[in-house]
Motif scaffolding. Sequence first.
Motif, PDB file in Angstrom:
ATOM      1  N   PRO A   1     -15.312 -11.607   2.831  1.00 15.89           N
ATOM      2  CA  PRO A   1     -14.395 -10.454   3.409  1.00 15.89           C
ATOM      3  C   PRO A   1     -15.221 -10.114   4.274  1.00 15.89           C
ATOM      4  CG  PRO A   1     -15.835 -10.403   1.212  1.00 15.89           C
ATOM      5  CD  PRO A   1     -15.679 -11.878   2.027  1.00 15.89           C
ATOM      6  N   ASN A   2     -14.188  -8.939   4.888  1.00 13.63           N
ATOM      7  CA  ASN A   2     -15.364  -7.638   6.145  1.00 13.63           C
ATOM      8  C   ASN A   2     -16.253  -6.843   5.408  1.00 13.63           C
ATOM      9  OD1 ASN A   2     -12.936  -8.453   8.350  1.00 13.63           O
ATOM     10  ND2 ASN A   2     -11.865  -7.138   7.535  1.00 13.63           N
ATOM     11  N   ASN A   3     -17.028  -6.116   6.225  1.00 14.56           N
ATOM     12  CA  ASN A   3     -17.925  -5.100   5.833  1.00 14.56           C
ATOM     13  C   ASN A   3     -18.051  -4.132   5.097  1.00 14.56           C
ATOM     14  OD1 ASN A   3     -20.166  -7.221   6.307  1.00 14.56           O
ATOM     15  ND2 ASN A   3     -20.306  -6.042   8.614  1.00 14.56           N
ATOM     16  N   VAL A   4     -16.320  -3.772   5.385  1.00 17.03           N
ATOM     17  CA  VAL A   4     -15.582  -2.609   4.881  1.00 17.03           C
ATOM     18  C   VAL A   4     -14.826  -2.532   4.289  1.00 17.03           C
ATOM     19  CG1 VAL A   4     -14.436  -0.045   5.719  1.00 17.03           C
ATOM     20  CG2 VAL A   4     -16.470  -1.342   6.792  1.00 17.03           C
ATOM     21  N   GLY A   5     -14.503  -2.569   2.689  1.00 12.33           N
ATOM     22  CA  GLY A   5     -13.218  -2.678   2.205  1.00 12.33           C
ATOM     23  C   GLY A   5     -12.750  -1.094   1.373  1.00 12.33           C
ATOM     24  N   ARG A   6     -12.699  -0.642   0.472  1.00 12.01           N
ATOM     25  CA  ARG A   6     -11.521   0.505  -0.607  1.00 12.01           C
ATOM     26  C   ARG A   6     -11.165   0.176  -1.724  1.00 12.01           C
ATOM     27  NH1 ARG A   6      -9.683   4.133   3.795  1.00 12.01           N
ATOM     28  NH2 ARG A   6      -8.926   3.037   5.083  1.00 12.01           N
ATOM     29  N   THR A   7     -11.761   1.563  -2.590  1.00  9.53           N
ATOM     30  CA  THR A   7     -11.681   1.625  -3.613  1.00  9.53           C
ATOM     31  C   THR A   7     -10.648   2.445  -4.184  1.00  9.53           C
ATOM     32  OG1 THR A   7     -12.761   3.369  -3.844  1.00  9.53           O
ATOM     33  CG2 THR A   7     -13.801   1.071  -3.701  1.00  9.53           C
ATOM     34  N   TYR A   8      -9.389   2.180  -4.769  1.00  9.18           N
ATOM     35  CA  TYR A   8      -8.239   2.698  -5.403  1.00  9.18           C
ATOM     36  C   TYR A   8      -8.923   3.897  -6.939  1.00  9.18           C
ATOM     37  CZ  TYR A   8      -6.360   1.606  -1.030  1.00  9.18           C
ATOM     38  OH  TYR A   8      -5.912   1.158   0.855  1.00  9.18           O
ATOM     39  N   GLN A   9      -8.136   4.459  -6.907  1.00  4.99           N
ATOM     40  CA  GLN A   9      -7.639   5.294  -8.726  1.00  4.99           C
ATOM     41  C   GLN A   9      -6.587   4.767  -9.082  1.00  4.99           C
ATOM     42  OE1 GLN A   9     -10.213   7.009 -10.351  1.00  4.99           O
ATOM     43  NE2 GLN A   9     -11.506   6.042  -7.923  1.00  4.99           N
ATOM     44  N   LYS A  10      -5.499   4.296  -7.919  1.00  3.93           N
ATOM     45  CA  LYS A  10      -4.146   4.018  -9.013  1.00  3.93           C
ATOM     46  C   LYS A  10      -3.624   2.643  -7.873  1.00  3.93           C
ATOM     47  CE  LYS A  10      -2.259   7.327  -8.755  1.00  3.93           C
ATOM     48  NZ  LYS A  10      -1.516   9.183  -9.107  1.00  3.93           N
ATOM     49  N   ILE A  11      -2.298   2.327  -9.001  1.00  2.00           N
ATOM     50  CA  ILE A  11      -1.852   0.698  -8.076  1.00  2.00           C
ATOM     51  C   ILE A  11      -1.002   0.743  -8.796  1.00  2.00           C
ATOM     52  CG2 ILE A  11      -3.560  -1.634  -9.161  1.00  2.00           C
ATOM     53  CD1 ILE A  11      -3.589  -1.834  -6.285  1.00  2.00           C
ATOM     54  N   LEU A  12       0.286  -0.245  -7.841  1.00  3.03           N
ATOM     55  CA  LEU A  12       1.057  -1.039  -8.541  1.00  3.03           C
ATOM     56  C   LEU A  12       1.185  -3.056  -8.451  1.00  3.03           C
ATOM     57  CD1 LEU A  12       3.653  -0.501 -10.307  1.00  3.03           C
ATOM     58  CD2 LEU A  12       5.082  -0.685  -8.301  1.00  3.03           C
ATOM     59  N   VAL A  13       1.090  -3.351  -9.878  1.00  4.16           N
ATOM     60  CA  VAL A  13       1.099  -4.454  -9.935  1.00  4.16           C
ATOM     61  C   VAL A  13       1.906  -5.561 -10.691  1.00  4.16           C
ATOM     62  CG1 VAL A  13      -0.235  -6.381  -9.970  1.00  4.16           C
ATOM     63  CG2 VAL A  13      -1.689  -4.858  -9.189  1.00  4.16           C
ATOM     64  N   ASN A  14       2.335  -6.223 -10.038  1.00  7.42           N
ATOM     65  CA  ASN A  14       3.970  -7.782 -10.998  1.00  7.42           C
ATOM     66  C   ASN A  14       4.747  -5.914 -11.689  1.00  7.42           C
ATOM     67  OD1 ASN A  14       3.076  -9.226 -10.142  1.00  7.42           O
ATOM     68  ND2 ASN A  14       1.108  -9.494 -11.547  1.00  7.42           N
ATOM     69  N   GLY A  15       4.800  -4.950 -11.250  1.00  4.59           N
ATOM     70  CA  GLY A  15       6.263  -4.006 -12.078  1.00  4.59           C
ATOM     71  C   GLY A  15       5.054  -3.570 -12.607  1.00  4.59           C
ATOM     72  N   PHE A  16       3.020  -3.477 -13.029  1.00  3.62           N
ATOM     73  CA  PHE A  16       3.156  -2.079 -13.685  1.00  3.62           C
ATOM     74  C   PHE A  16       2.343  -1.170 -12.473  1.00  3.62           C
ATOM     75  CE2 PHE A  16       3.130  -6.548 -16.151  1.00  3.62           C
ATOM     76  CZ  PHE A  16       3.454  -6.337 -17.636  1.00  3.62           C
ATOM     77  N   ARG A  17       2.603  -0.301 -13.826  1.00  6.59           N
ATOM     78  CA  ARG A  17       1.072   0.685 -12.912  1.00  6.59           C
ATOM     79  C   ARG A  17      -0.206   0.347 -13.317  1.00  6.59           C
ATOM     80  NH1 ARG A  17       5.105   5.349 -13.594  1.00  6.59           N
ATOM     81  NH2 ARG A  17       3.552   5.923 -15.236  1.00  6.59           N
ATOM     82  N   PHE A  18      -1.288   0.725 -12.736  1.00  4.58           N
ATOM     83  CA  PHE A  18      -2.151   0.879 -13.238  1.00  4.58           C
ATOM     84  C   PHE A  18      -2.902   2.329 -13.019  1.00  4.58           C
ATOM     85  CE2 PHE A  18      -1.559  -3.474 -13.847  1.00  4.58           C
ATOM     86  CZ  PHE A  18      -1.864  -4.181 -15.295  1.00  4.58           C
TER      87      PHE A  18
ATOM     88  N   ILE B   1     -10.653  -0.143  -8.675  1.00  2.00           N
ATOM     89  CA  ILE B   1      -9.802  -0.772  -8.334  1.00  2.00           C
ATOM     90  C   ILE B   1     -10.490  -1.285  -7.023  1.00  2.00           C
ATOM     91  CG2 ILE B   1      -7.576  -1.229  -6.997  1.00  2.00           C
ATOM     92  CD1 ILE B   1      -6.858   0.650  -8.928  1.00  2.00           C
ATOM     93  N   LEU B   2     -10.327  -2.204  -6.341  1.00  3.14           N
ATOM     94  CA  LEU B   2     -11.082  -3.023  -5.579  1.00  3.14           C
ATOM     95  C   LEU B   2     -10.693  -3.893  -4.314  1.00  3.14           C
ATOM     96  CD1 LEU B   2     -15.106  -4.219  -6.553  1.00  3.14           C
ATOM     97  CD2 LEU B   2     -13.846  -1.490  -5.909  1.00  3.14           C
TER      98      LEU B   2
END
Length: 203
Positions: free
Chosen positions: A18-35, A82-83
């Motif tokens: 991967p690139n040297n810079v990534g992101r983190t998140y506090q919420k996401i929607l995956v396969n219809g599930f909200r996390f 979440i990365l």
Amino acid sequence: MADGVDISKDLKLLARGPNNVGRTYQKILVNGFRFHTRQLESQRKTQNSGVLVNATTSSFSSTKDNNPILSDLAYYGILTNILELNYTEGRTVTLFECDWISKGKRLKQDEDGFTLANFKNVKPHPEPYVIATQVSQVFYVEDPLAEGWSVVVATSPRNEFMMDPVCDIEMYLQSTITSTTQMDNENEDIRWVREDDGDEILH
């Protein structure tokens, strides 16, 4: 091509790392599930940090046994981070970092057949990451009769509401993993997948 085997372009890109810079998140929607991560959830009345992964494992009856037995093993977790890893040409991979329990004294069945889990003072797992698309969602309902124990309740995916236009083409390329075109309202019936800008992580 190596030894007569074609290597896909995506595999070559992933092999470069991967690139040297990534992101983190506090919420996401995956396969219809909200996390939501556990940290974000602590500020809300709803619970969306419970995750479940069903894995197939192999085991041996003894050190001399050459015939492994395959069995299913459920991993119950709580989402802590979440990365998003970014690769060349807009490829992205989303990982969930979780606290996990899978067997032993932290899981049990009650007399009615319900699975109970205990995450109290659980230690970090040596392999905390899982690809986001591999998980489903569960809720942990506190058992008032057993301190520290929660009943595991499975849930079904929510409907996804697609809207145009898609503002971020790189996010759209990962639409099979996440949808970034969700609406938000005060009651949380429908929510933006990533309403924050994301925090950059440097390696």
